[in-house]
Design an enzyme around this catalytic site. Structure first.
Site, PDB file in Angstrom:
ATOM      1  N   CYS A  92       0.780  -1.283  -0.044  1.00 26.64           N
ATOM      2  CA  CYS A  92      -0.086   0.039   0.081  1.00 26.64           C
ATOM      3  C   CYS A  92       1.015   1.202  -0.068  1.00 26.64           C
ATOM      4  O   CYS A  92       1.991   1.481   0.608  1.00 26.64           O
ATOM      5  CB  CYS A  92      -0.900   0.073   1.207  1.00 26.64           C
ATOM      6  SG  CYS A  92      -2.016   1.404   1.364  1.00 26.64           S
TER       7      CYS A  92
ATOM      8  N   CYS B  77       1.269  22.634   1.599  1.00 26.85           N
ATOM      9  CA  CYS B  77       1.601  21.250   1.691  1.00 26.85           C
ATOM     10  C   CYS B  77       2.471  20.825   0.989  1.00 26.85           C
ATOM     11  O   CYS B  77       2.812  19.697   0.879  1.00 26.85           O
ATOM     12  CB  CYS B  77       0.051  20.651   1.558  1.00 26.85           C
ATOM     13  SG  CYS B  77      -0.473  21.084  -0.109  1.00 26.85           S
TER      14      CYS B  77
END
Ligand SMILES: C[S@@+](CC[C@H](N)C(=O)[O-])C[C@H]1O[C@@H](n2cnc3c(N)ncnc32)[C@H](O)[C@@H]1O
Length: 465
Positions: free
Chosen positions: A79, A423
């Site tokens: 993942c 970000c």
């Protein structure tokens, strides 16, 4: 990608670099690897040769770094979600802080002195309030599953493998969001399988079940959005009814019929199946209405720290006209309204602006003004004449940073203070270099996403005299 067969033996991993990769320097070569840790010694295969560096993948560990810890998730190897689980959280924070400093210095060529220690996240699991899962009729098989020789149902619901839009890893348990996220995902998957509802095939663009979004709140509100790839109302109603009955705690249940080539639904109608069409979240005493298309910081507890810090750095005294650029649902605008003379928020998505206005009304705030627009098209002297010259500008752009026209308009605005929340420190550094009329006063890195390489950064700037 051209596959190479050159093997580098006994390669020592030296340090963490940008984008979550690690770097090694050997024989005058710079080599980047993924899923490694400083102190690992590996045999690696070169997978990419660039002019100034090589990229390699681990084929064998000679020695694993003493810094490593046991990952907590069974999906860690495949993942892409929490790639830094093998590193202690304190070390992750150090790497992130250093990454911010490196990028401001290297890309922004900035002289920075006042870098505050990074603010770590209070929660390091179950910290996300939004997760997006993808349905597939061709789920990725693990080596174990292939080796078992068993016939496996390939319908799955989970996350894309890193960098692979067409490969989805079926997820048993995810640690990123509080329940009922896992219960919901597992229930929906098995209900669909047991009832013969088809799962999406991204290459053929067929299949009913396409995507699932779960949005949780600190309170009791819970939003679920199911995206369907076909307009089969029998199948849609069947599964939506079942979700509604099995999870009465859902306060906003919605669906979308998306027959386009991509998963983006900003241009599509979101149909409310039951409950309200929005959820509410509270931060510092202000309540926010969040619609299915609205942006809201995904780590709510840490967002509170982020906003408090940004507001502190803006040094508001109640007399200033403040611009909140890329304002989303007006979170910052409404939080600072009581400390400002007037707040002007600008944001691209009209629905988010509707939410921002509603949020002001709901919280009895009357000194905010919101406009739905691409900031580069409106931020100019004409706009300043119409709405007031900014004393303070708070900007919080997406990862791509700000358009050069926006940077230019800010640079020439005359505002005494700018607070730039980002970000992506790389694009932030690029933009800061262009703000030549301003000097950096405080840098505050903050971690919103534990176990990932992502780092948020707030920089305050003051107008040069
Ligand atoms: C990082 S979010 C910031 C949201 C807000 N400050 C908050 O804390 O909730 C970036 C926002 O920029 C908006 N956006 C992206 N490109 C834009 C543009 N060119 N003009 C205006 N808004 C834009 C996105 O829709 C998104 O809401």
């Amino acid at each position: 990608m051209r596959r190479q067969n050159t093997i580098l033996e006994n390669l020592r991993i030296d340090a963490v670099a940008a984008e979550g990769k690690c770097v090694s320097k050997t024989d005058g070569k710079v080599i980047f690897t993924s899923k490694t840790a400083p102190g690992d010694v590996i045999d690696a295969r070169i997978v990419r040769k660039k002019k100034n560096y090589l990229e390699a993948e681990t084929i064998r560990y000679i020695k694993k770094s003493a810094q490593r810890i046991e990952p907590f998730c069974s999906h860690f190897e495949l993942c892409g979600g929490c790639k830094w689980q093998h590193l202690p959280y304190d070390d992750q924070l150090k790497f992130k802080e250093q990454q911010v400093i490196d990028q401001l210095q290297r890309i922004g060529k900035l002289e920075i002195s006042n870098v505050q220690p990074i603010l770590g996240s209070t929660e390091t699991t179950k910290y996300r309030n939004k997760l997006e899962y993808t349905f597939t009729n061709y789920k990725w098989l693990t080596k174990q599953q292939i080796d078992s020789g068993e016939e496996i149902n390939r319908n799955g619901l989970g996350f894309h493998l890193p960098g692979r839009f067409d490969r989805v890893l079926d997820i048993d348990q995810c640690h990123l969001q509080k329940e009922p996220t896992n219960d919901l995902r597992v229930f929906i998957k098995f209900f669909a399988i047991n009832n013969g509802l088809s799962f999406y095939n991204v290459k053929k663009h067929e299949g009913l079940l396409r995507n699932l979004i779960v949005r949780t709140t600190e309170g009791d509100d819970l939003m679920v959005i199911v995206q369907f790839g076909e307009n089969d109302m029998d199948g849609i109603v069947k599964i939506m009814k079942e979700i509604k009955e099995t999870f009465p705690e859902i306060t906003s249940l919605n669906y979308i019929i998306n027959q386009k080539g991509n998963d983006s639904f900003y241009d599509l109608e979101v149909i409310n199946f039951s409950g309200k069409s929005y959820i509410k979240e509270s931060i510092s005493g202000i309540t926010f209405k969040i619609g299915p298309k609205s942006f809201f910081q995904t780590n709510t507890k840490q967002a509170t720290h982020l906003y408090n810090k940004a507001i502190e750095m803006a040094e508001l005294d109640g007399s200033q006209i403040v611009y909140d650029l890329y304002c989303g649902t007006g979170t910052i605008s409404n939080l600072i309204a009581a400390k400002s003379k007037k707040v002007i928020g600008i944001e691209l998505i009209p629905e988010a602006i509707d939410n921002a206005n509603e949020n002001s009304t709901y919280n009895n705030i009357s000194n905010t003004y919101f406009e739905a627009a691409d900031i580069k098209d409106v931020l100019n002297n004409e706009f300043f004449d119409a709405h007031g010259t900014p004393d303070v500008i708070i900007t919080d752009p997406p990862r791509s940073g700000m358009h050069t026209d926006v940077v230019k308009a800010i640079n020439e605005s005359g505002a005494s203070k700018i607070v730039y929340i980002s970000c992506n420190p790389a694009t932030q550094a690029r933009d800061l270099e262009l703000l030549t009329n301003y000097k950096v006063s405080v840098v505050q890195p903050i971690d919103m996403f534990p176990h990932t390489h992502h780092v948020e950064n707030i920089v305050s700037l003051t107008l040069k005299s």
